[in-house]
Write a protein that holds these residues in place. Structure first.
Motif, PDB file in Angstrom:
ATOM      1  N   PRO A 182       0.809  -1.222   0.000  1.00  0.00           N
ATOM      2  CA  PRO A 182       0.000   0.000   0.000  1.00  0.00           C
ATOM      3  C   PRO A 182       0.842   1.271   0.000  1.00  0.00           C
ATOM      4  CG  PRO A 182      -0.091  -1.068   2.148  1.00  0.00           C
ATOM      5  CD  PRO A 182       0.562  -2.040   1.209  1.00  0.00           C
ATOM      6  N   GLY A 183       1.998   1.227   0.666  1.00  0.00           N
ATOM      7  CA  GLY A 183       2.868   2.398   0.654  1.00  0.00           C
ATOM      8  C   GLY A 183       3.383   2.697  -0.736  1.00  0.00           C
ATOM      9  N   GLY A 184       3.768   1.654  -1.463  1.00  0.00           N
ATOM     10  CA  GLY A 184       4.243   1.831  -2.828  1.00  0.00           C
ATOM     11  C   GLY A 184       3.157   2.367  -3.743  1.00  0.00           C
ATOM     12  N   ARG A 185       1.923   1.958  -3.503  1.00  0.00           N
ATOM     13  CA  ARG A 185       0.820   2.445  -4.325  1.00  0.00           C
ATOM     14  C   ARG A 185       0.565   3.930  -4.078  1.00  0.00           C
ATOM     15  NH1 ARG A 185      -2.620  -1.750  -6.366  1.00  0.00           N
ATOM     16  NH2 ARG A 185      -4.584  -0.742  -5.820  1.00  0.00           N
ATOM     17  N   ILE A 186       0.699   4.364  -2.821  1.00  0.00           N
ATOM     18  CA  ILE A 186       0.548   5.786  -2.505  1.00  0.00           C
ATOM     19  C   ILE A 186       1.631   6.598  -3.201  1.00  0.00           C
ATOM     20  CG2 ILE A 186       0.720   7.497  -0.649  1.00  0.00           C
ATOM     21  CD1 ILE A 186      -0.638   5.451   1.188  1.00  0.00           C
ATOM     22  N   ILE A 187       2.879   6.118  -3.129  1.00  0.00           N
ATOM     23  CA  ILE A 187       3.984   6.824  -3.780  1.00  0.00           C
ATOM     24  C   ILE A 187       3.774   6.869  -5.287  1.00  0.00           C
ATOM     25  CG2 ILE A 187       6.447   6.691  -4.314  1.00  0.00           C
ATOM     26  CD1 ILE A 187       6.904   5.660  -1.477  1.00  0.00           C
ATOM     27  N   ALA A 188       3.357   5.752  -5.875  1.00  0.00           N
ATOM     28  CA  ALA A 188       3.138   5.708  -7.326  1.00  0.00           C
ATOM     29  C   ALA A 188       2.078   6.715  -7.748  1.00  0.00           C
ATOM     30  CB  ALA A 188       2.731   4.294  -7.748  1.00  0.00           C
ATOM     31  N   TRP A 189       1.010   6.810  -6.973  1.00  0.00           N
ATOM     32  CA  TRP A 189      -0.067   7.778  -7.264  1.00  0.00           C
ATOM     33  C   TRP A 189       0.494   9.199  -7.245  1.00  0.00           C
ATOM     34  CZ3 TRP A 189      -5.636   6.791  -7.357  1.00  0.00           C
ATOM     35  CH2 TRP A 189      -6.423   7.957  -7.371  1.00  0.00           C
ATOM     36  N   GLY A 190       1.192   9.542  -6.157  1.00  0.00           N
ATOM     37  CA  GLY A 190       1.725  10.890  -6.027  1.00  0.00           C
ATOM     38  C   GLY A 190       2.735  11.229  -7.108  1.00  0.00           C
ATOM     39  N   GLU A 191       3.640  10.303  -7.407  1.00  0.00           N
ATOM     40  CA  GLU A 191       4.660  10.549  -8.422  1.00  0.00           C
ATOM     41  C   GLU A 191       4.028  10.762  -9.799  1.00  0.00           C
ATOM     42  OE1 GLU A 191       7.816  10.980  -7.971  1.00  0.00           O
ATOM     43  OE2 GLU A 191       8.459   9.915  -6.165  1.00  0.00           O
ATOM     44  N   GLU A 192       2.964  10.026 -10.088  1.00  0.00           N
ATOM     45  CA  GLU A 192       2.321  10.178 -11.395  1.00  0.00           C
ATOM     46  C   GLU A 192       1.587  11.508 -11.494  1.00  0.00           C
ATOM     47  OE1 GLU A 192       1.907   9.146 -15.217  1.00  0.00           O
ATOM     48  OE2 GLU A 192       3.008   8.009 -13.700  1.00  0.00           O
ATOM     49  N   VAL A 193       0.949  11.938 -10.397  1.00  0.00           N
ATOM     50  CA  VAL A 193       0.300  13.250 -10.413  1.00  0.00           C
ATOM     51  C   VAL A 193       1.339  14.333 -10.672  1.00  0.00           C
ATOM     52  CG1 VAL A 193      -0.942  14.970  -9.053  1.00  0.00           C
ATOM     53  CG2 VAL A 193      -1.613  12.572  -8.911  1.00  0.00           C
ATOM     54  N   ARG A 194       2.478  14.236  -9.990  1.00  0.00           N
ATOM     55  CA  ARG A 194       3.520  15.246 -10.204  1.00  0.00           C
ATOM     56  C   ARG A 194       4.037  15.218 -11.641  1.00  0.00           C
ATOM     57  NH1 ARG A 194       8.686  15.292 -11.040  1.00  0.00           N
ATOM     58  NH2 ARG A 194       9.675  17.358 -10.835  1.00  0.00           N
ATOM     59  N   ALA A 195       4.287  14.024 -12.180  1.00  0.00           N
ATOM     60  CA  ALA A 195       4.788  13.920 -13.558  1.00  0.00           C
ATOM     61  C   ALA A 195       3.824  14.577 -14.536  1.00  0.00           C
ATOM     62  CB  ALA A 195       5.012  12.454 -13.924  1.00  0.00           C
ATOM     63  N   TRP A 196       2.545  14.317 -14.356  1.00  0.00           N
ATOM     64  CA  TRP A 196       1.527  14.929 -15.224  1.00  0.00           C
ATOM     65  C   TRP A 196       1.522  16.444 -15.065  1.00  0.00           C
ATOM     66  CZ3 TRP A 196      -2.794  17.511 -13.072  1.00  0.00           C
ATOM     67  CH2 TRP A 196      -3.719  17.984 -14.007  1.00  0.00           C
ATOM     68  N   ALA A 197       1.578  16.930 -13.832  1.00  0.00           N
ATOM     69  CA  ALA A 197       1.513  18.370 -13.579  1.00  0.00           C
ATOM     70  C   ALA A 197       2.696  19.098 -14.190  1.00  0.00           C
ATOM     71  CB  ALA A 197       1.448  18.631 -12.078  1.00  0.00           C
ATOM     72  N   VAL A 198       3.883  18.483 -14.119  1.00  0.00           N
ATOM     73  CA  VAL A 198       5.078  19.110 -14.678  1.00  0.00           C
ATOM     74  C   VAL A 198       5.013  19.106 -16.211  1.00  0.00           C
ATOM     75  CG1 VAL A 198       7.587  18.876 -14.914  1.00  0.00           C
ATOM     76  CG2 VAL A 198       6.514  18.606 -12.678  1.00  0.00           C
ATOM     77  N   GLN A 199       4.479  18.039 -16.775  1.00  0.00           N
ATOM     78  CA  GLN A 199       4.361  17.941 -18.228  1.00  0.00           C
ATOM     79  C   GLN A 199       3.268  18.858 -18.772  1.00  0.00           C
ATOM     80  OE1 GLN A 199       3.558  13.787 -18.766  1.00  0.00           O
ATOM     81  NE2 GLN A 199       5.606  13.145 -18.130  1.00  0.00           N
ATOM     82  N   ARG A 200       2.210  19.049 -17.992  1.00  0.00           N
ATOM     83  CA  ARG A 200       1.044  19.802 -18.458  1.00  0.00           C
ATOM     84  C   ARG A 200       0.631  20.841 -17.402  1.00  0.00           C
ATOM     85  NH1 ARG A 200      -1.612  17.194 -22.696  1.00  0.00           N
ATOM     86  NH2 ARG A 200      -0.732  15.176 -23.270  1.00  0.00           N
TER      87      ARG A 200
END
Length: 232
Positions: A90-108
């Protein structure tokens, strides 16, 4: 023959609608919310303003559609990133969610601002908000991240929560999807959301650049600290 003509018309309408949205997002990225205007889009497409109004009756309708589309695309990305991590982590899933939101925000960044930041001057959202189902996916998805680790999640806040502390519609969805989760679990999910979006917003709005050349490293450290703070 009539069916073929209808199908061709529908295809052309769908293509034109997509072109309008694509140009609107580019105008948004180049000039901010004020740049999104149906007349400006019509000029770029070589159409009359009246023709564009045949696809979107008002600028507000177009803005609402853009927000819904952008939010839905974001949720497709973060759910895929979450699901790539096993449920037993579950910890890895939380990190994956957050990292993907950041990647999207930086790209767009313009799309991040459209959904989470700058208000569009004069824009009046429809009842219930423009994001609708996508916004609900985001909220219940975050709750699901916490529910996947409950009750091992550590909560040192010392604050007692009741269901009345939250919006009734949200409570209804959460209790239906996660009947074993207490109100503290919903509170924790909202706090996780705040931790994720805080650094992302600072980065997108240019407030981290003068302080660090590597905001990605800072964000990753924050996500690891968040997960460890939850006891995961």
């Amino acid at each position: 023959m009539a069916e073929a003509v209808t199908s061709r018309r529908e295809r052309l309408r769908a293509e034109t609608t997509q072109e309008i949205k694509t140009i609107a997002l580019r105008l948004l990225a180049e000039g901010g919310p004020d740049a999104v205007a149906l007349r400006a889009i019509a000029r770029e497409m070589g159409m009359t303003a009246g023709a564009v109004y045949g696809y979107f009756a008002t600028r507000d309708e177009l803005i609402s559609t853009l927000i819904s589309d952008v939010y839905t695309a974001l949720m497709d990305r973060v759910e895929a990133a979450r699901d790539a991590v096993p449920g037993r982590d579950p910890g890895g899933r939380i990190i994956a969610w957050g990292e993907e939101v950041r990647a999207w925000a930086v790209q767009r960044p313009a799309e991040f601002r459209l959904v989470y930041g700058d208000p569009v001057p004069g824009y009046r959202p429809p009842p219930g908000g423009p994001a609708g189902a996508a916004e609900l996916r985001a909220c219940t998805g975050l709750v699901g991240l916490v529910a996947g680790a409950w009750p091992q999640v550590r909560d040192d806040s010392g604050v007692a929560f009741e269901w009345t502390d939250f919006a009734p519609d949200l409570v209804g969805h959460v209790r239906a999807d996660y009947p074993e989760l207490p109100p503290a679990g919903l509170a924790m999910a909202l706090r996780v959301w705040g931790r994720m979006h805080g650094l992302i917003a600072l980065e997108v709005y240019g407030h981290l650049g003068p302080q660090t050349p590597d905001p990605a490293k800072l964000f990753h450290a924050e996500m690891r600290a968040l997960v460890r703070g939850l006891g995961l």
